[in-house]
Structure formats: structure tokens, C-alpha cells
Design a protein around this motif. Structure first.
Motif, mmCIF file in Angstrom:
data_model
loop_
_atom_site.group_PDB
_atom_site.id
_atom_site.type_symbol
_atom_site.label_atom_id
_atom_site.label_comp_id
_atom_site.label_asym_id
_atom_site.label_seq_id
_atom_site.Cartn_x
_atom_site.Cartn_y
_atom_site.Cartn_z
ATOM 1 N N THR A 87 1.164 -1.367 0.215
ATOM 2 C CA THR A 87 0.021 0.143 0.069
ATOM 3 C C THR A 87 0.786 1.285 0.095
ATOM 4 O OG1 THR A 87 0.036 0.186 2.433
ATOM 5 C CG2 THR A 87 -1.877 -1.117 1.284
ATOM 6 N N VAL A 88 0.203 2.420 -0.385
ATOM 7 C CA VAL A 88 0.992 3.565 -0.226
ATOM 8 C C VAL A 88 -0.276 4.497 0.981
ATOM 9 C CG1 VAL A 88 1.568 5.181 -1.835
ATOM 10 C CG2 VAL A 88 1.782 3.151 -2.432
ATOM 11 N N ALA A 89 0.589 5.123 0.962
ATOM 12 C CA ALA A 89 0.489 6.474 2.132
ATOM 13 C C ALA A 89 1.401 7.976 1.560
ATOM 14 C CB ALA A 89 1.272 6.219 3.470
ATOM 15 N N ARG A 90 0.794 8.765 1.726
ATOM 16 C CA ARG A 90 0.843 9.824 1.497
ATOM 17 C C ARG A 90 0.998 11.525 2.485
ATOM 18 N NH1 ARG A 90 -1.123 7.581 -3.106
ATOM 19 N NH2 ARG A 90 -0.347 7.872 -5.401
ATOM 20 N N GLY A 91 1.586 12.061 2.313
ATOM 21 C CA GLY A 91 1.634 13.729 3.313
ATOM 22 C C GLY A 91 1.309 13.465 4.801
ATOM 23 N N ASP A 92 0.792 14.276 5.252
ATOM 24 C CA ASP A 92 0.706 14.025 6.973
ATOM 25 C C ASP A 92 0.624 12.392 7.484
ATOM 26 O OD1 ASP A 92 0.851 16.091 7.524
ATOM 27 O OD2 ASP A 92 -0.641 16.859 7.823
ATOM 28 N N ASP A 93 -0.439 11.533 6.328
ATOM 29 C CA ASP A 93 -0.578 10.321 7.349
ATOM 30 C C ASP A 93 0.668 9.164 6.755
ATOM 31 O OD1 ASP A 93 -3.301 10.563 8.128
ATOM 32 O OD2 ASP A 93 -3.856 9.784 6.189
ATOM 33 N N ALA A 94 1.097 9.667 6.461
ATOM 34 C CA ALA A 94 2.590 8.971 6.208
ATOM 35 C C ALA A 94 3.421 9.436 6.085
ATOM 36 C CB ALA A 94 3.352 9.600 3.817
ATOM 37 N N GLN A 95 3.999 10.830 6.928
ATOM 38 C CA GLN A 95 4.846 10.879 7.886
ATOM 39 C C GLN A 95 3.963 10.207 9.951
ATOM 40 O OE1 GLN A 95 7.462 13.499 7.306
ATOM 41 N NE2 GLN A 95 7.586 11.877 9.030
ATOM 42 N N LEU A 96 3.490 9.981 9.631
ATOM 43 C CA LEU A 96 2.807 9.511 10.924
ATOM 44 C C LEU A 96 3.306 7.793 11.048
ATOM 45 C CD1 LEU A 96 1.047 9.711 13.835
ATOM 46 C CD2 LEU A 96 -0.794 8.978 13.041
ATOM 47 N N TRP A 97 2.506 7.172 9.939
ATOM 48 C CA TRP A 97 3.601 5.951 9.227
ATOM 49 C C TRP A 97 4.516 6.699 10.125
ATOM 50 C CZ3 TRP A 97 6.071 3.100 6.585
ATOM 51 C CH2 TRP A 97 6.054 1.786 6.667
ATOM 52 N N LEU A 98 5.644 6.173 9.275
ATOM 53 C CA LEU A 98 7.225 6.691 8.881
ATOM 54 C C LEU A 98 7.561 6.889 10.548
ATOM 55 C CD1 LEU A 98 9.754 6.411 7.297
ATOM 56 C CD2 LEU A 98 9.566 8.560 6.740
ATOM 57 N N VAL A 99 6.724 7.624 10.989
ATOM 58 C CA VAL A 99 7.738 7.628 12.937
ATOM 59 C C VAL A 99 7.302 6.538 13.314
ATOM 60 C CG1 VAL A 99 7.146 8.867 15.224
ATOM 61 C CG2 VAL A 99 7.664 10.366 12.718
ATOM 62 N N ASN A 100 6.311 5.845 13.512
ATOM 63 C CA ASN A 100 5.994 4.491 13.737
ATOM 64 C C ASN A 100 6.475 3.484 13.258
ATOM 65 O OD1 ASN A 100 4.069 5.845 15.207
ATOM 66 N ND2 ASN A 100 2.418 5.387 14.259
ATOM 67 N N HIS A 101 6.132 3.054 11.921
ATOM 68 C CA HIS A 101 7.310 2.282 11.387
ATOM 69 C C HIS A 101 9.078 2.264 12.715
ATOM 70 C CE1 HIS A 101 8.173 -0.911 9.090
ATOM 71 N NE2 HIS A 101 8.983 -0.264 8.279
ATOM 72 N N LEU A 102 9.204 3.658 12.068
ATOM 73 C CA LEU A 102 10.155 4.033 13.137
ATOM 74 C C LEU A 102 11.332 3.564 13.866
ATOM 75 C CD1 LEU A 102 11.827 6.151 10.210
ATOM 76 C CD2 LEU A 102 13.131 4.427 9.648
ATOM 77 N N GLY A 103 9.824 3.675 14.752
ATOM 78 C CA GLY A 103 10.051 3.796 15.919
ATOM 79 C C GLY A 103 11.461 4.903 16.628
ATOM 80 N N LEU A 104 11.389 6.068 15.956
ATOM 81 C CA LEU A 104 11.554 7.121 15.771
ATOM 82 C C LEU A 104 11.254 8.732 16.062
ATOM 83 C CD1 LEU A 104 15.009 6.266 14.589
ATOM 84 C CD2 LEU A 104 15.082 6.777 17.102
#
Length: 218
Positions: A108-125
Motif C-alpha cells: 500500500t501507499v501513504a502520502r502526506g501527513d498520514d505517511a509521516q505519522l506511519w513512518l515515525v511509528n514504523h521507525l520508532g523514531l
């Protein structure tokens, strides 16, 4: 989760598209000019390293948003490819807004603010965590070596977020002090109740117990 490829397109000093493939291991970034082997400044070392923080969090030190795009180029982008199939792309067309797109491991693909939130949670950083634990920005090491002890401690504290731990300690100390005070007041009330038990009439005793219970409930 390991970074396996960096793609730079018109990012700062990198005109056109450049790809860097990363095998597992430790890397040092060095540079020398084609016409002067002793020259290493202004050749893109810092630009390469800061591209990671830009792709992950949109962080850069250019004067304006358009200024990170190589001079004269109509657009720029940084792409990070991870070994779990996550692909992070942050790009911008000159004069337009910067866009973030993430291809997730599940397709799946995420964009914008949803993508940023997902990335922070995925990285744990968070961005602050990244700067405190994964990235020492240019000239920070020199500041640390040359600083006086108090200033050096302030730099380290900023890197690892000690101010948050200090705030927790301060709150815990205040809470302990408050509870200690309440316990002292309660002990005094209970001592008063015990001293009156043998001589007080029932209504007086009930009132004393009620007063002690009120202190306990506060």
C-alpha cells in the motif's frame, strides 16, 4: 530495518540522478576534487548525509524550500529504499509544495501527513529521537571537544534528550514531597485518635476518625 539504497536527484550539490547502494557495514564519507586531490570541502559529503534526514523528516538547512533543489533544475527528490521493502520518497517541483510518499512493505501507499505519522511509528523514531541518537550534525562534534564541561554536558543533554528525564525526576520529587507531607499529617491525626480512644465519648471519637479519613482521601 536497514537502509540499502539512497537516490538523489537535483538534491543540493547533486545535479541529475545519483544512486548509492549500501551493503551491510560501516561507512565513512570522504571526497577529493578531480582537479585537486587535497581539496575536500564543498564536494557533497554533508549533502549526502543530510539527505537521509530530509527524506525521513523534511529537515534541511537551505534558506528556502526551493533552495535545496539544484540551481536551475525544475524539481528534486530524495528516495530511501530499506531492506523490508519500504520506499520513502520526498520530492518537490520548484515553486510547489514538497510531497512525501511511502510505499509500505504490504504494497500500500501513504502520502502526506498520514505517511509521516506511519513512518515515525514504523521507525520508532521521532525527528528529535533521530537527531539525539542517529545523527550528529556538522560541527557538533567540534563543539563538544572544545566546550567547557558545563557546555559539553548541555550539548550531550540535547543529543540524548536528558531534559525530559530531568523533568520526570523533578515531577517525581515533587510528588514524593507531597505524599510525605500528607503521610506526616495523617500520622499526627491517627496519633491524636489513639490518645483520645480511652477517654473520649463516642461522638468525639467518631468525629476524630472522620477527620483522619478526610485527610487520607485528599
Amino acid at each position: 530495518m536497514r537502509l540499502k539504497q539512497i537516490v538523489l536527484e537535483n538534491w543540493l550539490r547533486y545535479r541529475g540522478e545519483h544512486r548509492v547502494d549500501l551493503e551491510p557495514g560501516v561507512y565513512a564519507v570522504v571526497a577529493s576534487h578531480v582537479s585537486d586531490a587535497d581539496r575536500s570541502n564543498w564536494l557533497g559529503k554533508s549533502s549526502l548525509l543530510t539527505a537521509v534526514g530530509f527524506a525521513l523528516y523534511g529537515r534541511h538547512h537551505a534558506r528556502t524550500e526551493d533552495d535545496w533543489i539544484n540551481r536551475g533544475a525544475p524539481h528534486g527528490r530524495v528516495v530511501l529504499v530499506f531492506d523490508d521493502a519500504t520506499v520513502v520518497t520526498r520530492e518537490r517541483k520548484r515553486g510547489k509544495s514538497t510531497q512525501l510518499e511511502i510505499a509500505k512493505p504490504d504494497g500500500t501507499v501513504a502520502r502526506g501527513d498520514d505517511a509521516q505519522l506511519w513512518l515515525v511509528n514504523h521507525l520508532g523514531l521521532s525527528e528529535q529521537d533521530y537527531l539525539a541518537s542517529c545523527c550528529f550534525e556538522q560541527r557538533q562534534i567540534a563543539r563538544l571537544v572544545l566546550a567547557r564541561p558545563a557546555a559539553r554536558m548541555a550539548v550531550v543533554s540535547n543529543w540524548i534528550g536528558l531534559e525530559k528525564l530531568q523533568a520526570c525526576e523533578d515531577r517525581a520529587r515533587l510528588e514524593l514531597s507531597d505524599r510525605t507531607t500528607r503521610a506526616t499529617v495523617l500520622a499526627a491525626k491517627m496519633a491524636e485518635v489513639r490518645s483520645q480512644c480511652d477517654k473520649a465519648e463516642r461522638p468525639v471519637l467518631v468525629a476524630a476518625v472522620a477527620a483522619a479519613r478526610k485527610v487520607l482521601d485528599e
